[in-house]
Design a protein around this motif. Structure first.
Motif, PDB file in Angstrom:
ATOM      1  N   GLU A  56      16.628  -0.787  -4.910  1.00  0.00           N
ATOM      2  CA  GLU A  56      15.938  -0.954  -6.197  1.00  0.00           C
ATOM      3  C   GLU A  56      16.953  -1.169  -7.320  1.00  0.00           C
ATOM      4  O   GLU A  56      17.821  -0.313  -7.537  1.00  0.00           O
ATOM      5  CB  GLU A  56      15.124   0.304  -6.519  1.00  0.00           C
ATOM      6  CG  GLU A  56      13.904   0.504  -5.659  1.00  0.00           C
ATOM      7  CD  GLU A  56      12.724  -0.326  -6.129  1.00  0.00           C
ATOM      8  OE1 GLU A  56      12.797  -0.854  -7.259  1.00  0.00           O
ATOM      9  OE2 GLU A  56      11.751  -0.428  -5.380  1.00  0.00           O
ATOM     10  N   PRO A 352       7.752 -16.509  -2.745  1.00  0.00           N
ATOM     11  CA  PRO A 352       9.120 -16.167  -2.351  1.00  0.00           C
ATOM     12  C   PRO A 352       9.262 -16.119  -0.842  1.00  0.00           C
ATOM     13  O   PRO A 352       8.306 -15.843  -0.126  1.00  0.00           O
ATOM     14  CB  PRO A 352       9.335 -14.782  -2.970  1.00  0.00           C
ATOM     15  CG  PRO A 352       7.991 -14.296  -3.363  1.00  0.00           C
ATOM     16  CD  PRO A 352       7.123 -15.487  -3.550  1.00  0.00           C
ATOM     17  N   PRO A 354      12.028 -14.434   1.344  1.00  0.00           N
ATOM     18  CA  PRO A 354      13.240 -13.721   1.750  1.00  0.00           C
ATOM     19  C   PRO A 354      13.316 -13.691   3.280  1.00  0.00           C
ATOM     20  O   PRO A 354      12.379 -14.114   3.945  1.00  0.00           O
ATOM     21  CB  PRO A 354      13.011 -12.308   1.200  1.00  0.00           C
ATOM     22  CG  PRO A 354      11.529 -12.141   1.161  1.00  0.00           C
ATOM     23  CD  PRO A 354      10.955 -13.517   0.929  1.00  0.00           C
ATOM     24  N   PRO A 382      14.597  -8.884  -0.265  1.00  0.00           N
ATOM     25  CA  PRO A 382      13.473  -9.225  -1.131  1.00  0.00           C
ATOM     26  C   PRO A 382      13.527  -8.561  -2.513  1.00  0.00           C
ATOM     27  O   PRO A 382      12.601  -8.712  -3.291  1.00  0.00           O
ATOM     28  CB  PRO A 382      12.265  -8.713  -0.340  1.00  0.00           C
ATOM     29  CG  PRO A 382      12.807  -7.601   0.485  1.00  0.00           C
ATOM     30  CD  PRO A 382      14.248  -7.890   0.746  1.00  0.00           C
ATOM     31  N   TYR A 383      14.610  -7.829  -2.801  1.00  0.00           N
ATOM     32  CA  TYR A 383      14.623  -7.035  -4.031  1.00  0.00           C
ATOM     33  C   TYR A 383      15.081  -7.803  -5.256  1.00  0.00           C
ATOM     34  O   TYR A 383      14.906  -7.362  -6.379  1.00  0.00           O
ATOM     35  CB  TYR A 383      15.556  -5.822  -3.858  1.00  0.00           C
ATOM     36  CG  TYR A 383      15.202  -4.984  -2.684  1.00  0.00           C
ATOM     37  CD1 TYR A 383      14.197  -4.021  -2.790  1.00  0.00           C
ATOM     38  CD2 TYR A 383      15.844  -5.152  -1.464  1.00  0.00           C
ATOM     39  CE1 TYR A 383      13.855  -3.244  -1.707  1.00  0.00           C
ATOM     40  CE2 TYR A 383      15.509  -4.370  -0.376  1.00  0.00           C
ATOM     41  CZ  TYR A 383      14.517  -3.418  -0.494  1.00  0.00           C
ATOM     42  OH  TYR A 383      14.177  -2.651   0.578  1.00  0.00           O
ATOM     43  N   TYR A 384      15.755  -8.932  -5.040  1.00  0.00           N
ATOM     44  CA  TYR A 384      16.400  -9.595  -6.172  1.00  0.00           C
ATOM     45  C   TYR A 384      15.898 -11.017  -6.327  1.00  0.00           C
ATOM     46  O   TYR A 384      15.025 -11.464  -5.605  1.00  0.00           O
ATOM     47  CB  TYR A 384      17.924  -9.561  -5.989  1.00  0.00           C
ATOM     48  CG  TYR A 384      18.410  -8.194  -5.541  1.00  0.00           C
ATOM     49  CD1 TYR A 384      18.363  -7.114  -6.420  1.00  0.00           C
ATOM     50  CD2 TYR A 384      18.844  -7.970  -4.234  1.00  0.00           C
ATOM     51  CE1 TYR A 384      18.774  -5.848  -6.016  1.00  0.00           C
ATOM     52  CE2 TYR A 384      19.256  -6.716  -3.825  1.00  0.00           C
ATOM     53  CZ  TYR A 384      19.212  -5.648  -4.706  1.00  0.00           C
ATOM     54  OH  TYR A 384      19.600  -4.409  -4.298  1.00  0.00           O
TER      55      TYR A 384
ATOM     56  N   SER B  60       8.114  -9.565   3.131  1.00  0.00           N
ATOM     57  CA  SER B  60       8.624  -8.236   2.799  1.00  0.00           C
ATOM     58  C   SER B  60       8.530  -8.010   1.288  1.00  0.00           C
ATOM     59  O   SER B  60       8.689  -8.944   0.525  1.00  0.00           O
ATOM     60  CB  SER B  60      10.101  -8.102   3.182  1.00  0.00           C
ATOM     61  OG  SER B  60      10.287  -8.470   4.512  1.00  0.00           O
ATOM     62  N   LYS B  62       7.662  -4.812  -2.116  1.00  0.00           N
ATOM     63  CA  LYS B  62       7.212  -3.493  -2.531  1.00  0.00           C
ATOM     64  C   LYS B  62       5.747  -3.580  -2.928  1.00  0.00           C
ATOM     65  O   LYS B  62       5.349  -4.494  -3.674  1.00  0.00           O
ATOM     66  CB  LYS B  62       8.053  -3.055  -3.735  1.00  0.00           C
ATOM     67  CG  LYS B  62       7.821  -1.625  -4.151  1.00  0.00           C
ATOM     68  CD  LYS B  62       8.853  -1.259  -5.209  1.00  0.00           C
ATOM     69  CE  LYS B  62       8.221  -0.450  -6.321  1.00  0.00           C
ATOM     70  NZ  LYS B  62       9.172  -0.256  -7.430  1.00  0.00           N
ATOM     71  N   SER B  85       7.991  -9.242  -4.528  1.00  0.00           N
ATOM     72  CA  SER B  85       9.078  -9.695  -3.684  1.00  0.00           C
ATOM     73  C   SER B  85       9.903 -10.691  -4.475  1.00  0.00           C
ATOM     74  O   SER B  85       9.365 -11.586  -5.104  1.00  0.00           O
ATOM     75  CB  SER B  85       8.516 -10.361  -2.430  1.00  0.00           C
ATOM     76  OG  SER B  85       9.574 -10.737  -1.579  1.00  0.00           O
ATOM     77  N   PHE B 110       7.671   0.307   0.470  1.00  0.00           N
ATOM     78  CA  PHE B 110       8.315  -0.959   0.761  1.00  0.00           C
ATOM     79  C   PHE B 110       7.915  -1.381   2.164  1.00  0.00           C
ATOM     80  O   PHE B 110       8.054  -0.608   3.107  1.00  0.00           O
ATOM     81  CB  PHE B 110       9.835  -0.832   0.650  1.00  0.00           C
ATOM     82  CG  PHE B 110      10.483  -2.150   0.833  1.00  0.00           C
ATOM     83  CD1 PHE B 110      10.624  -3.004  -0.246  1.00  0.00           C
ATOM     84  CD2 PHE B 110      10.887  -2.570   2.083  1.00  0.00           C
ATOM     85  CE1 PHE B 110      11.172  -4.256  -0.069  1.00  0.00           C
ATOM     86  CE2 PHE B 110      11.441  -3.823   2.263  1.00  0.00           C
ATOM     87  CZ  PHE B 110      11.581  -4.672   1.190  1.00  0.00           C
ATOM     88  N   LYS B 112       7.808  -4.369   5.413  1.00  0.00           N
ATOM     89  CA  LYS B 112       8.481  -5.540   5.992  1.00  0.00           C
ATOM     90  C   LYS B 112       7.458  -6.610   6.311  1.00  0.00           C
ATOM     91  O   LYS B 112       6.283  -6.316   6.507  1.00  0.00           O
ATOM     92  CB  LYS B 112       9.206  -5.126   7.275  1.00  0.00           C
ATOM     93  CG  LYS B 112      10.406  -4.247   6.972  1.00  0.00           C
ATOM     94  CD  LYS B 112      11.580  -4.667   7.844  1.00  0.00           C
ATOM     95  CE  LYS B 112      12.876  -4.242   7.197  1.00  0.00           C
ATOM     96  NZ  LYS B 112      13.987  -5.095   7.451  1.00  0.00           N
TER      97      LYS B 112
END
Lengths: 483, 122
Positions: A56, A352, A354, A382-384, B60, B62, B85, B110, B112
């Motif tokens: 995060e 997106p 990822p 997938p966080y950024y 994947s 949150k 994502s 989170f 996958k």
């Protein structure tokens, strides 16, 4: 003051790009990373690397305490923030100033100035800099908004005073829409930026986004590195950038440079920055929009036409050195175009994408630069941000540069994740784009760009390249010309 | 003799009519009808499309919003949950009409790609 060791408070392609310049300058580089970035390229390239927390962003790349702790522990002289994350955070800059660590970027007062969009408008318009027609005081009630909008003329755009990145900006075409949007906009502004203050600007639906790169040292010297045009945008996200802009006459071009330098002087700007303007072709006029107090994603196109390494200049300025060149020593040569490769699926509303990069073969060739950070077997987290790479081509003419970019996109191979490469390809094949005839609404008007008629064209040449990639045998050998 | 078949490709459903016929000479390349039927046997159908009992996230990310409630009825295409994502909001849609039997994720989780978000039944 000599900077011998620098921490890069960022990740992805920009961290890689910064580390490369530091290494070339003989400066020791320190990478930070989140647990999901352990195998990221910037970690491998840096001389030292430290984990700063979980994936995060708030707990890692935005974690000021932790980053400062690492910076102190490993004894760095300076921090380069890259773009995004903490690059324009006055608290971070102030904290480093207090700790005696050099921040490679403008001082906190510049960030405070540029963060207050309305304040900047007021200050600059008082100094006879053209700003977009609109309010020069906070719009704090609906009545005020309505009377201001009447004065400016519809359509207008409501913007948060302390905002950025397109969040909370709402276009209103008439009084009714303004009534509806006013409440929403102030709520959005409060939740996203902590202040509900708004202001109004005239909305130009079809204009061109022109920005000027500036460099300013600590001794009051300011130069510009010409302009970049970034009008090809999708949902406020830049997709293709080029320099020089095909839209400007020489007269306007000179004027826009002088204005940008004057703005930097007025606010006492230090380090590299970008002054953004809105150019309205039918009025033949440009207006100040905002100042970006950091390195920009699209800075390589400027480097390609000037030969100036902007990151190197940033480090030298931060070290207190004087600019080593004056304005008339900087020459511009040729044209450069950049395409941003995002991990997103153009055939599925740009969702997106990822995941694991199964195959990766970036384009190569003369007059080509690829700023990236992925490799086969790398898993894009997938966080950024979804930016994977920037492909930049240089040419002595615009056509030459665009053609080289086209070939590069044809050769680009990424498997495992979806990318917008076919979409980029369709844009640069478009006739209006080829003529330089486009505005900020280009991608909205060109709905057909979503259809993928041109994508098949790519795959033909892609197969050829794949032969080389998979077998290591040149297609010339395969076709029997070389034995 | 003709047979109607349904083919499920992700969220798309195609209906095709298959005919058994004898004069093979007309076609240069064909899969035998039996093979077609075999590949769309009930067991395979259960793993895709309308028979699937789980709503699966294609990506994947949150979980930032769980929209569906246990016991409520959803239509095909309805938003069941919203993920974040790569700094983008992504909606997870139901692939079929049905009743939400169980929600398998919580906001803040989170998940996958390929993991189940909810169980759905009739």
């Amino acid at each position: 003051m000599e900077l011998k060791k620098i921490l890069i408070a960022n990740r992805g392609e920009i961290a890689v790009r910064i580390i490369r310049t530091l290494r070339s300058m003989g400066i020791r580089s320190v990478a930070i990373y989140s647990t999901s970035d352990k195998s990221s390229l910037h970690v491998m390239l840096a001389d030292e690397a430290y984990c700063v927390g979980p994936p995060e962003p708030l707990e890692s790349y935005l974690n000021i305490d932790k980053i400062v702790e690492v910076a102190k522990k490993c004894g760095v002289d300076a921090v380069h923030p890259g773009y995004g994350f903490l690059s324009q955070n006055p608290n971070f800059v102030k904290r480093l100033e207090e700790e005696g660590i050099v921040f490679i970027g403008p001082p906190s007062r510049v960030h405070l100035f540029s963060g207050d969009k309305l304040g900047a408008r007021i200050f600059l318009s008082r100094n006879s800099i053209p700003v977009i027609p609109g309010s020069l005081e906070p719009v704090d009630s609906l009545d005020k908004a309505l009377s201001e909008a009447e004065r400016i003329g519809y359509p207008v755009i409501l913007k948060p005073r302390f905002g950025g990145g397109g969040t909370g900006m709402l276009v209103c075409r008439n009084a009714e829409e303004l009534r509806e949007n006013y409440k929403i906009a102030s709520r959005l502004a409060r939740s996203a930026f902590g202040y509900k203050d708004l202001y109004l600007e005239k909305y130009y639906s079809s204009a061109r986004h022109i920005e000027v790169q500036i460099l300013a040292d600590k001794h009051g010297n300011v130069v510009h590195l010409f302009e970049r045009e970034c009008s090809i945008q999708r949902r406020f996200q830049k997709v293709i950038e080029e320099t020089p802009s095909p839209a400007l006459s020489d007269e306007i071009r000179e004027k826009i440079y002088t204005t940008a330098v004057r703005i930097a002087e007025l606010i006492g700007y230090v380090n590299a920055g970008t002054v953004e303007f809105l150019f309205v072709p039918e009025e033949e006029r440009f207006y100040f929009m905002e100042i970006n107090s950091r390195i920009q994603v699209e800075h390589p196109i400027t480097e390609m036409i000037t030969g100036v390494d902007i990151v190197r200049e940033q480090v030298k300025i931060a070290a207190g050195e004087r600019l080593s060149f004056s304005q008339n020593e900087i020459e511009r040569q040729g044209c450069a175009v950049e395409a941003r490769v995002y991990a997103e699926d153009p055939e599925n509303n740009f969702a997106p994408s990822p995941g694991l990069v199964e195959e990766y073969y970036p384009p190569r060739g003369p007059w080509l630069r690829v700023d990236d950070y992925v490799y086969p077997g790398y898993e894009i987290p997938p966080y950024y941000d979804s930016l994977v790479a920037k492909v930049i081509a240089w040419g002595s003419s615009r056509d030459e540069a665009v053609n080289r970019l086209k070939v590069a996109l044809e050769e680009y191979i990424i498997r495992g994740v979806k990318t917008n490469i076919p979409f980029l390809y369709s844009i640069i094949c478009d006739e209006d784009f080829r003529r330089g005839n486009y505005t900020t609404t280009f991608l909205l008007e060109k709905e057909f760009l979503r259809a993928s008629s041109d994508i098949t064209k790519i795959s033909i040449s892609r197969e050829k390249v794949e032969v080389v990639y998979k077998t290591g045998v040149s297609p010339w050998v395969l076709s029997g010309r070389i034995y | 003799m003709r047979k109607r078949l349904r083919i499920f490709l992700g969220e798309e459903i195609f209906e095709v009519e298959v005919e058994y016929f004898s004069s093979k000479s007309k076609i240069s390349k064909a899969i035998s009808p039996r093979k077609v039927l075999k590949s769309f046997s009930k067991r395979n159908l259960a793993s895709i499309g309308v028979f699937k009992k789980q709503i699966v996230s294609p990506i994947s990310g949150k979980v930032i919003l769980v929209k569906a409630r246990e016991g409520s009825f959803v239509k095909k295409g309805d938003v069941v949950a919203v993920l974040e994502s790569m700094k983008t909001k992504v909606e997870i849609h139901s692939h079929r009409d049905g009743v939400i039997k169980k929600i398998l994720v919580r906001e803040g989780d989170f998940i996958k790609s390929g993991s189940a978000v909810a169980e759905i039944g009739d």
